[in-house]
Every structure is written in structure tokens, then in C-alpha cells.
Design a protein around this motif. Structure first.
Motif, PDB file in Angstrom:
ATOM      1  N   ARG A  16       7.567 109.679 115.861  1.00 25.60           N
ATOM      2  CA  ARG A  16       8.181 109.486 114.352  1.00 25.60           C
ATOM      3  C   ARG A  16       8.802 108.496 114.164  1.00 25.60           C
ATOM      4  O   ARG A  16       8.796 108.033 112.544  1.00 25.60           O
ATOM      5  CB  ARG A  16       9.032 110.822 114.698  1.00 25.60           C
ATOM      6  N   ASP A  17       9.059 107.683 114.089  1.00 26.07           N
ATOM      7  CA  ASP A  17       9.571 106.157 113.905  1.00 26.07           C
ATOM      8  C   ASP A  17       8.295 105.874 112.690  1.00 26.07           C
ATOM      9  O   ASP A  17       8.018 105.455 112.464  1.00 26.07           O
ATOM     10  CB  ASP A  17       9.914 105.522 114.338  1.00 26.07           C
ATOM     11  N   ASP A  18       7.557 105.955 113.791  1.00 24.72           N
ATOM     12  CA  ASP A  18       5.636 104.552 112.927  1.00 24.72           C
ATOM     13  C   ASP A  18       5.826 106.186 111.705  1.00 24.72           C
ATOM     14  O   ASP A  18       4.830 105.285 110.410  1.00 24.72           O
ATOM     15  CB  ASP A  18       4.556 105.293 114.012  1.00 24.72           C
ATOM     16  N   ILE A  19       5.363 107.594 111.581  1.00 21.34           N
ATOM     17  CA  ILE A  19       5.881 107.800 110.428  1.00 21.34           C
ATOM     18  C   ILE A  19       6.557 107.798 109.612  1.00 21.34           C
ATOM     19  O   ILE A  19       6.593 108.690 108.318  1.00 21.34           O
ATOM     20  CB  ILE A  19       5.861 110.333 111.125  1.00 21.34           C
ATOM     21  N   LYS A  20       7.790 108.045 109.962  1.00 26.28           N
ATOM     22  CA  LYS A  20       9.277 107.831 108.740  1.00 26.28           C
ATOM     23  C   LYS A  20       9.114 106.297 108.020  1.00 26.28           C
ATOM     24  O   LYS A  20       8.455 106.042 106.625  1.00 26.28           O
ATOM     25  CB  LYS A  20      10.598 106.983 109.591  1.00 26.28           C
ATOM     26  N   LEU A  21       8.217 105.331 108.371  1.00 24.71           N
ATOM     27  CA  LEU A  21       8.161 103.964 108.048  1.00 24.71           C
ATOM     28  C   LEU A  21       6.659 104.688 107.245  1.00 24.71           C
ATOM     29  O   LEU A  21       6.422 103.472 105.960  1.00 24.71           O
ATOM     30  CB  LEU A  21       7.575 102.874 109.057  1.00 24.71           C
ATOM     31  N   LEU A  22       5.334 105.643 107.119  1.00 25.13           N
ATOM     32  CA  LEU A  22       4.573 105.322 106.319  1.00 25.13           C
ATOM     33  C   LEU A  22       4.962 106.175 105.583  1.00 25.13           C
ATOM     34  O   LEU A  22       5.058 105.970 104.632  1.00 25.13           O
ATOM     35  CB  LEU A  22       3.667 106.782 107.498  1.00 25.13           C
ATOM     36  N   VAL A  23       6.135 106.942 105.948  1.00 28.42           N
ATOM     37  CA  VAL A  23       6.610 108.522 104.434  1.00 28.42           C
ATOM     38  C   VAL A  23       7.266 107.347 103.281  1.00 28.42           C
ATOM     39  O   VAL A  23       6.707 107.639 102.372  1.00 28.42           O
ATOM     40  CB  VAL A  23       6.989 109.640 105.072  1.00 28.42           C
ATOM     41  N   ASP A  24       8.141 106.383 104.184  1.00 33.69           N
ATOM     42  CA  ASP A  24       9.257 105.641 103.138  1.00 33.69           C
ATOM     43  C   ASP A  24       8.265 104.784 102.944  1.00 33.69           C
ATOM     44  O   ASP A  24       8.632 104.048 101.706  1.00 33.69           O
ATOM     45  CB  ASP A  24      10.207 105.359 103.652  1.00 33.69           C
ATOM     46  N   TRP A  59       4.156 115.709 108.862  1.00 32.21           N
ATOM     47  CA  TRP A  59       3.525 114.181 109.241  1.00 32.21           C
ATOM     48  C   TRP A  59       3.381 114.589 110.783  1.00 32.21           C
ATOM     49  O   TRP A  59       2.545 114.341 111.309  1.00 32.21           O
ATOM     50  CB  TRP A  59       3.358 113.382 108.750  1.00 32.21           C
ATOM     51  N   GLU A  60       4.456 114.943 111.737  1.00 24.19           N
ATOM     52  CA  GLU A  60       4.398 114.559 112.660  1.00 24.19           C
ATOM     53  C   GLU A  60       4.237 116.026 113.244  1.00 24.19           C
ATOM     54  O   GLU A  60       2.838 116.285 114.207  1.00 24.19           O
ATOM     55  CB  GLU A  60       5.782 114.938 113.264  1.00 24.19           C
ATOM     56  N   SER A 101      -0.954 102.804 101.965  1.00 28.67           N
ATOM     57  CA  SER A 101       0.236 103.002 102.579  1.00 28.67           C
ATOM     58  C   SER A 101      -0.555 103.098 104.063  1.00 28.67           C
ATOM     59  O   SER A 101       0.667 102.360 105.031  1.00 28.67           O
ATOM     60  CB  SER A 101       1.212 103.737 102.800  1.00 28.67           C
ATOM     61  N   VAL A 102      -1.277 104.119 104.805  1.00 25.52           N
ATOM     62  CA  VAL A 102      -1.859 103.884 105.540  1.00 25.52           C
ATOM     63  C   VAL A 102      -1.931 102.660 106.295  1.00 25.52           C
ATOM     64  O   VAL A 102      -2.087 102.139 107.084  1.00 25.52           O
ATOM     65  CB  VAL A 102      -2.504 105.056 106.167  1.00 25.52           C
ATOM     66  N   ASN A 103      -3.288 102.265 105.400  1.00 27.13           N
ATOM     67  CA  ASN A 103      -3.959 100.529 105.464  1.00 27.13           C
ATOM     68  C   ASN A 103      -2.810  99.745 105.389  1.00 27.13           C
ATOM     69  O   ASN A 103      -2.965  98.929 106.593  1.00 27.13           O
ATOM     70  CB  ASN A 103      -5.301 100.397 105.354  1.00 27.13           C
ATOM     71  N   LYS A 104      -1.598  99.680 104.585  1.00 28.02           N
ATOM     72  CA  LYS A 104      -0.885  98.065 105.285  1.00 28.02           C
ATOM     73  C   LYS A 104      -0.168  98.662 105.842  1.00 28.02           C
ATOM     74  O   LYS A 104       0.402  97.007 106.628  1.00 28.02           O
ATOM     75  CB  LYS A 104       0.229  98.996 104.317  1.00 28.02           C
TER      76      LYS A 104
END
Length: 140
Positions: A16-24, A59-60, A101-104
Motif C-alpha cells: 500500500r505504501d508503494d501505491i501511495k507513492l504512485l498515486v501521490d 488501486w490496492e 508515474s509508474v515508470n518513474k
């Protein structure tokens, strides 16, 4: 031997932390974007403290089948479309910023799935709202 920059080695989306980073990261790009930004800063009043956790849940659920999201994104975007007509350029830009954002931040099977799922969700919405389907849009 070689010296590797560990920060440069991208990991897959795992939590979920990875998803937060991506979404933010994604929304930071969106609100500054010439094509999409005004929808989030002028046209609609976004309650970020509610919107962002819903996006994390969404996204989760999409990527890890967590069951954490309940809602109807199609209904929400249909309402938005009635207030401010969405167009192909906006859908294309949304997809581009998501993929960037995903690729970054990430690389791997789940990251690839995040790009493919976002593309198919956007394509379905574009078809339902604009009655247009462009096979080129499906390319990630």
C-alpha cells in the motif's frame, strides 16, 4: 568491481505504501498539467483528504484484490462528464501521466499490470462517455 547506485534500481509495486507513492506522484503531475489540472483545481472541488485514500483503496484492490475499495468509478466520472465534458485529449493525457508515474518509480509485473489496468479502465470510460474506441489508445 562496479559500483551500483541502489536508488536507481527500481522495485516492483509491493505494498500500500508503494501505491501511495504512485498515486501521490501521479496527482502531483495531474494538478500541474495544462490539460487536466483545471479539472482538479478549478472545475471541481476535490476533497484530497477523502479522494487520495479512495484512490489508494481503488488501486490496492485492482492490483492486489484487497477488497478495500467499494464504489462506482463509472458513475462518478459520468457525473463529472455532465458538468465538464471530458474529451479524448484528456483521457490520453491521464493515461500518459499515469504511465510516466509508474515508470518513474517502479519496474516489474505488478507495475506492468498497473499500466495495463489503467489503460483498459480509461478505454472503457472513454467508450462509455464519448462513444469512441481507439485501438491505438490500448498501447502501453
Amino acid at each position: 568491481g562496479r559500483i551500483y547506485n541502489m536508488a536507481a534500481i527500481k522495485q516492483d509495486i509491493k505494498s500500500r505504501d508503494d501505491i501511495k507513492l504512485l498515486v501521490d506522484s501521479f496527482y502531483n503531475k495531474v494538478i500541474q498539467d495544462a490539460i487536466l489540472g483545471h479539472l482538479f483545481t478549478e472545475t471541481f472541488t476535490i476533497k484530497w483528504e477523502k479522494h487520495l485514500p479512495r484512490m489508494y483503496d481503488f488501486w490496492e484492490n485492482v492490483l492486489f484484490m484487497s477488497g478495500s475499495y467499494s464504489g462506482n468509478p463509472m458513475a462518478v466520472h459520468t457525473k463529472l462528464h455532465h458538468v465538464s465534458t471530458l474529451n479524448k485529449e484528456q483521457f490520453a493525457r491521464w493515461k500518459k501521466l499515469w504511465v510516466l508515474s509508474v515508470n518513474k518509480h517502479f519496474k516489474g509485473d505488478i507495475a506492468d499490470m498497473a499500466k495495463k489496468k489503467a489503460t483498459s479502465i480509461a478505454a472503457i470510460m472513454q467508450f462509455k462517455l464519448l462513444n469512441e474506441f481507439d485501438p491505438e489508445f490500448m498501447k502501453v
